[in-house]
Design an enzyme around this catalytic site. Structure first.
Site, PDB file in Angstrom:
ATOM      1  N   GLY A   1       0.803  -1.211   0.000  1.00  0.00           N
ATOM      2  CA  GLY A   1       0.000   0.000   0.000  1.00  0.00           C
ATOM      3  C   GLY A   1       0.838   1.265   0.000  1.00  0.00           C
ATOM      4  O   GLY A   1       2.004   1.272  -0.415  1.00  0.00           O
TER       5      GLY A   1
ATOM      6  N   ASP B   1      -8.264  -0.984  -0.427  1.00  0.00           N
ATOM      7  CA  ASP B   1      -8.980   0.291  -0.395  1.00  0.00           C
ATOM      8  C   ASP B   1      -9.252   0.850  -1.783  1.00  0.00           C
ATOM      9  O   ASP B   1     -10.091   1.734  -1.940  1.00  0.00           O
ATOM     10  CB  ASP B   1      -8.178   1.328   0.403  1.00  0.00           C
ATOM     11  CG  ASP B   1      -7.899   0.879   1.829  1.00  0.00           C
ATOM     12  OD1 ASP B   1      -8.754   0.159   2.383  1.00  0.00           O
ATOM     13  OD2 ASP B   1      -6.838   1.216   2.370  1.00  0.00           O
TER      14      ASP B   1
END
Length: 437
Positions: A336, A385
């Site tokens: 991420g 996400d």
């Protein structure tokens, strides 16, 4: 009828002596087979099992295949009988004498490779002839003619060092659906074209050491000088960092296998940046079979962990040192925001880190040659996400959305039973993609 066997694995060739074992490896290396793995079952033997593979280089072709894998090994104890080198040589010589008696002209319909151990198609007969001459390996070329006396194709026949008949045809495989044509430049022997088979290329560190036994290495051989990246291919480190997400294993598998096909060497870096800082057994070379069976697994089999030492310059110095020691000149980071930021920071500091390691004598000038001025970084967004701009979807986003929908469907029955409303909190950070989709 149900398919009983779904995947072809490999063909095993058992050599009766160490000399023939090395000779057989040399033979197939010269024909373009790349050494992809070695396994040593005995500490007393210097001759491990060697796995070689002929990759198809037509990676965009409709008839793409993974190639042929050979396992070249010494005969196991229960297979061994009293071996007479002279008798074996006489048997091979007799086979070669019979081979040379085969008519060099074949009428249409005749099939001289009918009893061959292996037949290869779309082969460059001229280049293969040069290889076999350099190996002093007897062969014969059979020309195929039509009933109108027009030459339509050629077949080259030869025996490998273990006495297996090998056929090379300059026409497509009969089941390929292609019309006969001149073989493409990416045919079997074209992989070795231009090498002239006269210079000795040492193999890269960590692979089987055959320099003393293979005076003519194939074009697949990888040079030992890390600065010669064009000839050697890159050493690619692969790590997964931060929170795990479904699809990371698939990404690792794809990087590993494409790297091998493109003559690069993939390294698995275990436990994310922590493995890069710790080095040692946390950085391991990967082979084709190391990623078998992980495509459908969630998470990451090479592990992920948050690493506080990497936030410090000393931690990044250790990471750079371990990369240089392993010859890694490219890094693929799957993670991420924090993981990709760490990779970008390492890239920006790379030249200074290498200079400091040389100045403090933690690495030598020779080890850092070719790795001093530039580090290639590739970032794969492994995040549920889906919060990466200009990217359609991030790795793991659809899987997490699927789990959310499953959970909400399960809650619906309880909500209806008790006539209640539920507030469900999901992840998504600042993006909100999961909530609104």
């Amino acid at each position: 009828m149900e398919t009983l066997v779904r995947t072809f694995s490999h063909v095993s060739l058992a050599a009766p002596s160490e000399n023939l074992h090395l000779k057989c490896i040399k033979f197939y290396n010269a024909l373009g087979f790349r050494t992809i793995k070695q396994t040593n079952h005995s500490t007393e033997s210097n001759n491990p099992d060697v796995w070689v593979q002929l990759f198809s280089r037509q990676i965009h072709a409709a008839n793409f295949s993974q190639g042929l894998t050979l396992r070249i090994t010494l005969k196991s104890d229960f297979e061994k009988t009293e071996f007479n080198q002279k008798d074996f040589e006489n048997e091979i010589n007799l086979k070669n004498e019979k081979l040379l008696l085969i008519p060099e002209v074949s009428q249409d319909g005749a099939d001289p490779d009918i009893n061959a151990f292996a037949s290869f198609s779309d082969a460059d007969i001229s280049a293969i002839s040069s290889v076999l001459r350099s190996l002093d390996n007897p062969f014969i070329i059979v020309k195929h003619y039509t009933s109108k006396k027009e030459e339509r194709a050629k077949t080259l026949l030869t025996y490998d060092p273990l006495g297996n008949l090998i056929a090379f045809n300059d026409y497509p495989a009969p089941f390929s659906g292609q019309a006969p044509s001149k073989p493409p430049i990416n045919s079997i022997a074209a992989q070795t074209l231009g090498q002239e088979f006269t210079r000795s290329l040492p193999l890269r560190r960590g692979t089987i050491n055959l320099e003393e036994h293979l005076p003519m290495a194939s074009a697949w051989s990888i040079v030992n000088n890390p600065s010669d990246l064009t000839a050697a291919g890159k050493n690619i480190g692969i790590l997964t960092s931060g929170g795990d997400s479904s699809g990371m294993n698939a990404a690792v598998r794809a990087i590993c296998r494409v790297s091998l096909q493109r003559q690069c060497t993939p390294f698995a870096i275990y436990e994310g940046y922590q493995g890069l800082v710790d080095g040692g057994n946390m950085i391991r070379k990967m082979g084709w079979e190391d990623v078998r069976g992980i495509l459908s697994m969630g998470g990451t089999n090479i592990g992920t962990a948050r690493c506080l030492p990497f936030r410090t310059r000393e931690g990044r110095l250790s990471a750079a040192e371990n990369m240089i020691k392993n010859g890694i000149d490219a890094l693929v980071v799957c993670g991420g925001d924090g993981s990709l930021t760490g990779g970008d920071l390492l890239r920006s500091e790379w030249t200074g880190l290498v200079e400091e390691l040389i100045a403090t004598e933690r690495v030598t000038e020779e080890e850092a040659a070719g790795l001093r001025n530039h580090l290639t970084i590739v970032g794969l967004v492994g995040s549920i996400d889906n919060d990466m701009a200009a990217t359609d979807i991030t790795i793991g986003a659809y899987s997490s959305l699927h789990r959310i929908c499953e959970s909400l469907d399960s809650l619906t029955s309880t909500a209806m039973s008790h006539q209640r409303a539920f507030v469900v909190e999901v992840m998504g950070r600042h993006c909100g993609w999961q909530e609104f989709i």
